[in-house]
Motif scaffolding. Structure first.
Motif, mmCIF file in Angstrom:
data_model
loop_
_atom_site.group_PDB
_atom_site.id
_atom_site.type_symbol
_atom_site.label_atom_id
_atom_site.label_comp_id
_atom_site.label_asym_id
_atom_site.label_seq_id
_atom_site.Cartn_x
_atom_site.Cartn_y
_atom_site.Cartn_z
ATOM 1 N N ARG A 13 0.808 -1.226 0.000
ATOM 2 C CA ARG A 13 0.000 0.000 0.000
ATOM 3 C C ARG A 13 0.843 1.279 0.000
ATOM 4 N N ARG A 14 2.112 1.147 0.339
ATOM 5 C CA ARG A 14 2.917 2.361 0.480
ATOM 6 C C ARG A 14 3.351 2.938 -0.861
ATOM 7 N N THR A 15 3.412 2.109 -1.883
ATOM 8 C CA THR A 15 3.779 2.585 -3.216
ATOM 9 C C THR A 15 2.675 2.226 -4.203
ATOM 10 N N ASN A 16 2.662 2.935 -5.339
ATOM 11 C CA ASN A 16 1.614 2.711 -6.330
ATOM 12 C C ASN A 16 2.175 3.057 -7.711
ATOM 13 N N VAL A 51 0.868 2.480 -10.562
ATOM 14 C CA VAL A 51 -0.185 2.903 -11.488
ATOM 15 C C VAL A 51 -0.580 4.357 -11.239
ATOM 16 N N ASP A 52 -0.689 4.721 -9.969
ATOM 17 C CA ASP A 52 -1.099 6.079 -9.602
ATOM 18 C C ASP A 52 -0.242 6.569 -8.429
ATOM 19 N N PRO A 53 0.994 6.990 -8.716
ATOM 20 C CA PRO A 53 1.924 7.384 -7.649
ATOM 21 C C PRO A 53 1.388 8.445 -6.697
ATOM 22 N N ASN A 92 -1.350 8.712 -5.391
ATOM 23 C CA ASN A 92 -2.190 8.119 -4.350
ATOM 24 C C ASN A 92 -1.415 7.172 -3.440
ATOM 25 N N SER A 93 -0.107 7.114 -3.613
ATOM 26 C CA SER A 93 0.713 6.246 -2.765
ATOM 27 C C SER A 93 0.917 6.893 -1.403
ATOM 28 N N ARG A 116 7.776 10.241 -7.199
ATOM 29 C CA ARG A 116 6.710 10.056 -8.195
ATOM 30 C C ARG A 116 7.259 9.349 -9.442
ATOM 31 N N GLN A 156 8.173 5.591 -9.013
ATOM 32 C CA GLN A 156 6.998 4.722 -9.049
ATOM 33 C C GLN A 156 6.456 4.590 -10.477
ATOM 34 N N GLU A 157 6.425 5.689 -11.209
ATOM 35 C CA GLU A 157 5.958 5.651 -12.599
ATOM 36 C C GLU A 157 6.822 4.732 -13.452
#
Length: 245
Positions: free
Chosen positions: A185-188, A190-192, A194-195, A224, A227-228
């Motif tokens: 949950r800490r990283t995302n 797809v949608d940084p 919202n991480s 950002r 994560q992208e």
């Protein structure tokens, strides 16, 4: 003609405002004079580097301003200098740190007392941007912002259920904590935005440590982008063996 007397409060306030304004002007003049007074006369000023070439939006350079006295000794004047940029390709902070903002060229102005020096700067961005390094960029930035400090997530028991190695001493552990722990949950990727790794230190959601950096900061940008780019894991990358000053 009808003359109306101003209320006594206004009459008393006006001189106070004038005196306060004069005090501010005098304070600024004194500060400027003090800055100049701290620079000995007949000091040769040298700015390093004397020209700058940058090739990445993540490139930075630190300007160093040195004063060479008549006896040959040197003093650091970096903190006394004033900096400005005449190009939109980069800007320079009040501490002399040059940061890329786009492609182009121009000059950085360094002012010491009544003396001004121009440093040529050229930004030619590479066609393909290098991936953000977790080991050499993300981990140091988390440490720089106090996230892995012993008073925060670097404590033996972590903070708020999240633990990092003390001052980034174990990159593999930190990667696991950021990417795989807590069900990821800490990283995302797809949608940084919202991480949690961005939401919390930007104070978008409740965070015991408060806001650690701004939306426009290099830290936010790299978190950002990392994560992208798919949360690249380069903990086995080469390390610095020695440092000479």
């Amino acid at each position: 003609m009808i003359w109306k007397q101003r209320p006594i409060g206004v009459r008393l306030l006006s001189p106070i405002i004038v005196l306060a304004s004069l005090a501010c002007v005098l304070a600024l003049d004194t500060y400027a004079a003090d800055r100049n007074a701290r620079i000995p006369r007949r000091t040769q000023i040298v700015v390093t580097p004397d020209s700058i070439d940058l090739h990445s939006v993540r490139d930075t350079r630190q300007l160093l301003v040195t004063g060479i006295l008549t006896d040959g000794s040197e003093i650091d004047l970096t903190h006394l200098a004033e900096y400005s940029s005449n190009t939109s390709a980069c800007d320079v902070t009040e501490t002399g740190l040059v940061q890329v903002r786009g492609q182009g060229s121009g000059a950085l102005m360094v002012r010491i007392g009544h003396r001004r020096m121009a440093i040529d700067v050229n930004v030619e961005l590479a066609e393909v941007e290098q991936p953000v390094s977790f080991k050499h960029e993300i981990v140091p930035l988390l440490s720089l912002n106090g996230c892995s400090d012993i008073r925060c997530h670097g404590a033996p028991s972590g903070k708020g259920g999240f633990r990092l190695s003390l001052w980034g001493s174990d990159e593999s552990f930190d990667y696991e904590q950021l990417v795989r722990d807590a069900f990821g949950r800490r990283t995302n990727a797809v949608d940084p935005d919202n991480s949690l790794v961005l939401q919390k230190p930007l104070a978008r959601v409740s965070h015991i440590g408060g806001q650690r950096f701004s939306e426009e900061s290099l830290t936010a940008t790299l978190l950002r982008t990392w994560q992208e780019q798919g949360l690249v894991n380069d903990v086995d990358a080469t390390s610095v063996k020695s440092l000479s000053v």
